[in-house]
Design a protein around this motif. Structure first.
Motif, PDB file in Angstrom:
ATOM      1  N   LYS A  84       0.892  -5.020  -1.593  1.00 40.90           N
ATOM      2  CA  LYS A  84       0.128  -3.900  -1.061  1.00 40.90           C
ATOM      3  C   LYS A  84      -0.497  -4.230   0.289  1.00 40.90           C
ATOM      4  O   LYS A  84      -0.691  -3.348   1.125  1.00 40.90           O
ATOM      5  CB  LYS A  84      -0.974  -3.493  -2.057  1.00 40.90           C
ATOM      6  CG  LYS A  84      -0.478  -2.709  -3.255  1.00 40.90           C
ATOM      7  CD  LYS A  84      -1.607  -2.392  -4.212  1.00 40.90           C
ATOM      8  CE  LYS A  84      -2.512  -1.302  -3.651  1.00 40.90           C
ATOM      9  NZ  LYS A  84      -1.853   0.013  -3.640  1.00 40.90           N
ATOM     10  N   ARG A 226      -3.895  -0.933   2.029  1.00 41.00           N
ATOM     11  CA  ARG A 226      -2.842   0.048   2.255  1.00 41.00           C
ATOM     12  C   ARG A 226      -2.556   0.225   3.748  1.00 41.00           C
ATOM     13  O   ARG A 226      -1.408   0.393   4.160  1.00 41.00           O
ATOM     14  CB  ARG A 226      -3.229   1.387   1.623  1.00 41.00           C
ATOM     15  CG  ARG A 226      -3.327   1.334   0.106  1.00 41.00           C
ATOM     16  CD  ARG A 226      -3.368   2.725  -0.497  1.00 41.00           C
ATOM     17  NE  ARG A 226      -4.554   3.465  -0.090  1.00 41.00           N
ATOM     18  CZ  ARG A 226      -5.722   3.404  -0.711  1.00 41.00           C
ATOM     19  NH1 ARG A 226      -5.866   2.614  -1.772  1.00 41.00           N
ATOM     20  NH2 ARG A 226      -6.750   4.114  -0.294  1.00 41.00           N
ATOM     21  N   SER A 249      -6.105 -10.543  -0.351  1.00 45.68           N
ATOM     22  CA  SER A 249      -5.050 -10.196  -1.312  1.00 45.68           C
ATOM     23  C   SER A 249      -4.450 -11.449  -1.943  1.00 45.68           C
ATOM     24  O   SER A 249      -4.179 -11.479  -3.151  1.00 45.68           O
ATOM     25  CB  SER A 249      -3.959  -9.377  -0.619  1.00 45.68           C
ATOM     26  OG  SER A 249      -3.195 -10.179   0.272  1.00 45.68           O
ATOM     27  N   ASP A 292       3.908  -0.940  -5.096  1.00 46.88           N
ATOM     28  CA  ASP A 292       2.591  -0.668  -4.532  1.00 46.88           C
ATOM     29  C   ASP A 292       1.674   0.023  -5.537  1.00 46.88           C
ATOM     30  O   ASP A 292       0.667   0.612  -5.155  1.00 46.88           O
ATOM     31  CB  ASP A 292       2.718   0.190  -3.267  1.00 46.88           C
ATOM     32  CG  ASP A 292       3.356   1.532  -3.563  1.00 46.88           C
ATOM     33  OD1 ASP A 292       3.892   1.704  -4.674  1.00 46.88           O
ATOM     34  OD2 ASP A 292       3.329   2.409  -2.683  1.00 46.88           O
ATOM     35  N   SER A 293       1.998  -0.074  -6.832  1.00 48.69           N
ATOM     36  CA  SER A 293       1.220   0.613  -7.854  1.00 48.69           C
ATOM     37  C   SER A 293       0.609  -0.390  -8.831  1.00 48.69           C
ATOM     38  O   SER A 293       1.337  -1.149  -9.489  1.00 48.69           O
ATOM     39  CB  SER A 293       2.093   1.612  -8.616  1.00 48.69           C
ATOM     40  OG  SER A 293       1.394   2.170  -9.712  1.00 48.69           O
TER      41      SER A 293
END
Length: 351
Positions: A84, A226, A249, A292-293
């Motif tokens: 992400k 994002r 991240s 990306d979920s």
């Protein structure tokens, strides 16, 4: 309902709906269709499975597959966190989780630290090490040069495996579990056994997914993730610190991966290669759910776990090693027919 000149339905107030609303509606419909197809396939196979072996055997295999899938989903979650923010798959994620798990094991075995505190120590050390790795080995590269960063993660995978073998050797070790694990510690469901250790693991993973989803969807940190993944240059113009975002991240993903390793280790033996197969299943889970979920990682993990348990359990000709083949098939099929995954966002290029 009136139709505007652009072909879009007119809103109740007479205004054309915003593009973002239309795209969100399309994503929801696409996700619903994808999940519906998966559920229909599993339901159809379940009818055959129940007729073939009975309800008890079927439920036991569903429980086992779902519990394995939860672990795959948790490792997939770590992959998604890095993706992400960077748009890159971290191939060293499993090896990093393995080293963190060994640190937790050493804290318990050598220093007598309580298991919960030992796992926290492993997570904190892993997060700090991942932040340092990002700063020294990843950040010097152009964030848009995904190939170079991917090669670095592959090199890290080899380095961590060699380091673990040098320090701890290849002798398998038993890892303690956080939850009750005696032979009588289970819930009986139509004759099938759901052990408390599996139930506790599943609940812990679900809580973690909910917390991370809320943090990354409703906080400035999630927005920064994002933005950086979408466009590095635009993120710079918005004043987002690219390095710190990517570093965050990596740190969060390393901590989550270490926790996943500590939850998975009691189900197998702890050695320098114990995360390799799990990582392959996690790749399949992340691809299926959407790279990306956050929620998609867990959904994909459960679907992959169920598919492997049911197919290998009810089709003996496939053999126990078909699990890896099933994971490969899932990756290829999703990339071919629905690259965004079940819950992922479709990429859109502006022209």
């Amino acid at each position: 309902m009136a139709i505007t000149t652009t072909g879009l339905p007119e809103s109740p107030a007479g205004r054309q709906p915003r593009g973002g609303d239309v795209l969100a509606a399309r994503r929801r419909r696409s996700a619903t269709r994808g999940i519906g197809v998966v559920v229909a396939l599993l339901a159809a196979f379940s009818v055959y499975a129940i007729a073939d072996g009975g309800i008890t055997l079927y439920l036991q295999r569903v429980i086992d597959g779902a519990m394995n899938g939860v672990l795959y989903g948790m490792v997939a979650l770590a992959l998604v966190l890095v993706f992400k923010a960077t748009g890159v798959i971290n191939f060293a994620q499993g090896a990093m989780a393995m080293v963190g798990t060994f640190l937790a094991f050493t804290s318990v075995d050598k220093w007598g630290v309580p298991l919960v505190i030992a796992i926290v120590i492993g997570m904190v050390v892993s997060a700090g090490a991942a932040a340092g790795i990002e700063r020294t080995l990843i950040r010097p590269f152009d964030p848009g040069n995904h190939l170079a960063i991917t090669i670095v993660t592959l090199a890290l995978y080899l380095a961590f495996n060699a380091l673990a073998a040098l320090i701890w050797g290849f002798d398998p070790r038993g890892f303690p579990t956080l939850f009750p694990h005696d032979a009588d510690d289970y819930l009986s469901i139509a004759g099938a056994r759901l052990y408390y250790t599996n139930l506790g693991t599943a609940l812990l993973v679900i809580v973690l997914v909910i917390v991370l989803h809320l943090v990354l969807s409703r906080s400035r940190l999630g927005l920064a993730f994002r933005c950086v993944a979408t466009s590095v240059e635009s993120s710079k113009l918005l004043g987002i610190h690219i390095g710190r975002t990517v570093q965050g991240s990596w740190a969060i993903a390393a901590a989550v991966g270490t926790l996943a390793g500590c939850l998975a280790a009691p189900t197998t033996y702890l050695d320098p290669t114990f995360m390799d197969k799990i990582l392959i299943y996690a790749f399949a889970a992340a691809t299926l759910g959407g790279l990306d979920s956050i929620a998609g990682a867990l959904v994909g993990g459960v679907v992959v776990g169920l598919s492997i348990a049911l197919l290998t359990g009810y089709i003996p000709a496939l053999g126990g090693q078909f699990g890896l083949g099933c994971a490969f098939f899932v990756i290829v099929a999703v990339l071919q027919f629905k690259p965004s995954g079940l819950l992922g966002r479709r990429s859109q290029d502006r022209v």
